[in-house]
Design an enzyme around this catalytic site. Structure first.
Site, mmCIF file in Angstrom:
data_model
loop_
_atom_site.group_PDB
_atom_site.id
_atom_site.type_symbol
_atom_site.label_atom_id
_atom_site.label_comp_id
_atom_site.label_asym_id
_atom_site.label_seq_id
_atom_site.Cartn_x
_atom_site.Cartn_y
_atom_site.Cartn_z
ATOM 1 N N ASP A 39 12.266 -7.010 -8.276
ATOM 2 C CA ASP A 39 11.950 -7.999 -7.571
ATOM 3 C C ASP A 39 10.916 -7.886 -8.971
ATOM 4 O O ASP A 39 9.816 -7.462 -8.745
ATOM 5 C CB ASP A 39 11.168 -7.416 -6.663
ATOM 6 C CG ASP A 39 10.611 -8.230 -5.740
ATOM 7 O OD1 ASP A 39 10.372 -9.688 -6.363
ATOM 8 O OD2 ASP A 39 9.445 -8.096 -5.121
ATOM 9 N N ILE A 59 -8.290 -7.140 -5.746
ATOM 10 C CA ILE A 59 -7.819 -7.709 -6.508
ATOM 11 C C ILE A 59 -5.881 -8.373 -6.431
ATOM 12 O O ILE A 59 -6.266 -8.638 -7.477
ATOM 13 C CB ILE A 59 -8.346 -6.659 -7.661
ATOM 14 C CG1 ILE A 59 -6.844 -5.700 -7.218
ATOM 15 C CG2 ILE A 59 -9.798 -6.220 -8.074
ATOM 16 C CD1 ILE A 59 -6.575 -3.998 -8.228
ATOM 17 N N ILE A 98 -4.523 -6.986 -15.066
ATOM 18 C CA ILE A 98 -4.238 -8.765 -14.788
ATOM 19 C C ILE A 98 -2.536 -8.293 -14.979
ATOM 20 O O ILE A 98 -1.800 -8.581 -15.779
ATOM 21 C CB ILE A 98 -4.842 -9.504 -15.089
ATOM 22 C CG1 ILE A 98 -6.256 -9.596 -15.181
ATOM 23 C CG2 ILE A 98 -4.901 -10.784 -14.780
ATOM 24 C CD1 ILE A 98 -6.614 -8.584 -14.262
ATOM 25 N N ASP A 99 -1.956 -9.359 -13.329
ATOM 26 C CA ASP A 99 -0.603 -9.303 -13.355
ATOM 27 C C ASP A 99 -0.093 -10.902 -14.599
ATOM 28 O O ASP A 99 -1.344 -11.385 -14.986
ATOM 29 C CB ASP A 99 -0.302 -9.465 -12.060
ATOM 30 C CG ASP A 99 -0.467 -10.859 -11.807
ATOM 31 O OD1 ASP A 99 -0.739 -12.230 -11.539
ATOM 32 O OD2 ASP A 99 -1.898 -10.571 -10.646
ATOM 33 N N GLY A 130 -0.146 -5.868 2.156
ATOM 34 C CA GLY A 130 -1.154 -5.569 3.013
ATOM 35 C C GLY A 130 -2.139 -5.830 1.657
ATOM 36 O O GLY A 130 -1.536 -6.938 1.181
ATOM 37 N N GLU A 189 -3.810 4.298 -11.314
ATOM 38 C CA GLU A 189 -4.100 3.685 -11.983
ATOM 39 C C GLU A 189 -4.568 2.424 -12.171
ATOM 40 O O GLU A 189 -3.894 1.162 -12.058
ATOM 41 C CB GLU A 189 -3.486 4.282 -13.812
ATOM 42 C CG GLU A 189 -2.306 3.268 -13.923
ATOM 43 C CD GLU A 189 -1.956 3.550 -15.008
ATOM 44 O OE1 GLU A 189 -2.180 3.632 -16.516
ATOM 45 O OE2 GLU A 189 -0.628 3.676 -15.284
ATOM 46 N N PHE A 190 -5.317 1.749 -13.216
ATOM 47 C CA PHE A 190 -6.037 0.365 -12.441
ATOM 48 C C PHE A 190 -5.298 -0.405 -13.880
ATOM 49 O O PHE A 190 -5.911 0.454 -15.341
ATOM 50 C CB PHE A 190 -7.242 0.124 -13.700
ATOM 51 C CG PHE A 190 -7.794 -1.288 -12.978
ATOM 52 C CD1 PHE A 190 -7.775 -2.163 -12.018
ATOM 53 C CD2 PHE A 190 -7.505 -2.359 -14.687
ATOM 54 C CE1 PHE A 190 -7.952 -3.768 -12.305
ATOM 55 C CE2 PHE A 190 -8.134 -3.406 -14.369
ATOM 56 C CZ PHE A 190 -8.156 -3.597 -13.202
ATOM 57 N N GLY A 191 -4.042 -0.941 -13.674
ATOM 58 C CA GLY A 191 -3.009 -1.835 -14.180
ATOM 59 C C GLY A 191 -3.324 -2.941 -15.370
ATOM 60 O O GLY A 191 -3.109 -3.154 -16.335
ATOM 61 N N TYR A 245 7.673 -1.623 -5.842
ATOM 62 C CA TYR A 245 8.974 -0.627 -6.041
ATOM 63 C C TYR A 245 9.785 -1.203 -4.680
ATOM 64 O O TYR A 245 10.872 -0.137 -4.052
ATOM 65 C CB TYR A 245 8.763 0.597 -6.568
ATOM 66 C CG TYR A 245 7.840 0.871 -7.560
ATOM 67 C CD1 TYR A 245 8.425 -0.006 -8.945
ATOM 68 C CD2 TYR A 245 6.947 1.672 -7.619
ATOM 69 C CE1 TYR A 245 7.671 -0.024 -9.784
ATOM 70 C CE2 TYR A 245 6.562 2.050 -8.897
ATOM 71 C CZ TYR A 245 6.847 1.123 -10.102
ATOM 72 O OH TYR A 245 6.275 1.748 -10.687
#
Length: 367
Positions: free
Chosen positions: A220, A60, A181-182, A66, A177-179, A259
């Site tokens: 960032d 994803i 879509i950016d 990485g 956890e699945f957060g 982070y």
């Protein structure tokens, strides 16, 4: 290199803060990482990610660090696996691999921010929840390589195909956890600017909570590091200095991630990443994001261990500019023009605040 070489005293205090049982403070960085993972030594991939979970993995996301895959956990929930090669001599995506000392920085900050959801005074769920942590050894598994290839065919990858690692290669797997879509990949999918206003409010509140509890700077917070997912909840609550506040979600929840450049303090111990010599980071052109790195350096005099919460405000200014420039599905009804004006006023005025906390308390848009 991170600004993180704890002596015996500060390391034991940090261990207490992180509630990792550890009698011997004179540990190597490797042993500290294994302790954080609840391991004595690296495990095999399939001991940590069972074969049926590997088969369900989908790539994803990616970064120079990485790869990121989604899969399911033992409860059947979708989770995100951030997989980072460490301590090897192979160059990966044009960069040296992180050392155990460097990855420790990210592990500690991920744990601290994830645990803000349980605090009594300053509490938020808006930092991505860390569910599990592993250190594994071995070649990249075939199921992950297949998922990598599918992503590359559909979207195109900028990373090296991770098929060159040897049997002795070490990886850290952060299971989050699945957060959602950016923001960058949500462009054109969100309903209206009313949603954008809620996103900005949620991000500001999260940063304020972390500033107050941990003297936190993200450093960032570009639009690839803000995730959004849909929710049926009408409001979302947070605690700031013991007082409960709520935000209208407008149908989305925010999760902040990544982070690797962040800074916080636990008791009197600072955990930060010294980027003072990373010239490449400060040379980027073509987007306001790259200016923010230079503005941060200007404000802190290239000293990255001290607390300068105004850097969080710089990133809020940047995020507001992105949200104003994004495309939305609908015009947003009668309130859309007013909301655009509100967001524009926020953009024009937010830099005067000294911190996200001050912006949250004083900015008219949040009252």
């Amino acid at each position: 290199m991170p600004d993180f070489t704890p002596n015996t005293h500060t390391w034991s205090r940090l261990k207490a803060a992180l509630s990792v049982a550890c009698e011997d403070a004179d540990l190597s960085d490797a042993e500290k990482v294994y302790a954080e993972c609840g391991q004595q030594h690296p495990l095999l991939w399939e001991e940590c990610i069972l074969p049926h979970r590997m088969k369900r993995c989908v790539k994803i996301g990616e970064g120079t660090f990485g790869e990121v895959f989604s899969t399911v956990n033992t409860s059947g929930d979708t989770v995100a696996l951030k997989i980072i090669p460490v301590e090897g001599s192979e160059i990966v995506n044009g960069e040296d691999q992180k050392t155990f000392g460097e990855i420790l920085h990210e592990i500690i900050i991920s744990k601290e921010l994830s645990s803000l959801k349980e605090k009594q005074q300053n509490q938020t769920h808006s930092f991505i929840g860390l569910r599990d942590l592993h250190c594994v050894r071995g070649c990249y598994p075939p199921d992950f390589l297949n998922a990598w290839d599918r992503f590359d065919q559909q979207k195109g990858s900028e990373n090296d195909r991770p098929d060159f690692f040897e049997n002795d290669q070490l990886f850290i797997i952060l299971e989050f956890e699945f957060g959602g879509i950016d923001l960058e990949n949500s462009n054109g999918t969100m309903a209206s600017l009313v949603v954008a206003k809620s996103i900005l409010h949620q991000v500001t509140a999260a940063l304020a909570v972390a500033e107050e509890e941990l003297q936190f700077e993200h450093r960032d917070l570009h639009w690839g590091n803000v995730l959004v997912k849909t929710t049926k909840l009408k409001t979302w609550s947070f605690l700031l200095n013991g007082v409960t506040h709520s935000v209208e979600t407008k149908g989305v929840l925010v999760r902040i991630i990544d982070y690797s450049l962040s800074r916080l303090a636990i008791d009197d111990l600072t955990v930060s990443c010294d980027i003072s010599k990373d010239e490449e980071l400060f040379m980027g052109q073509g987007d306001y994001q790259f200016d923010i790195y230079r503005l941060m350096r200007q404000e802190n005099g290239n000293n990255w261990s001290n607390f300068h919460p105004h850097t969080n405000v710089l990133w809020l200014h940047y995020l507001c500019s992105k949200l104003l420039s994004m495309k939305y599905r609908g015009p947003g009804g009668r309130g859309a023009k007013d909301t655009r004006e509100e967001l524009t006023r926020f953009y024009d005025n937010v830099l005067q605040y000294s911190s996200a906390t001050e912006a949250l308390k004083n900015c008219p848009m949040f009252q």
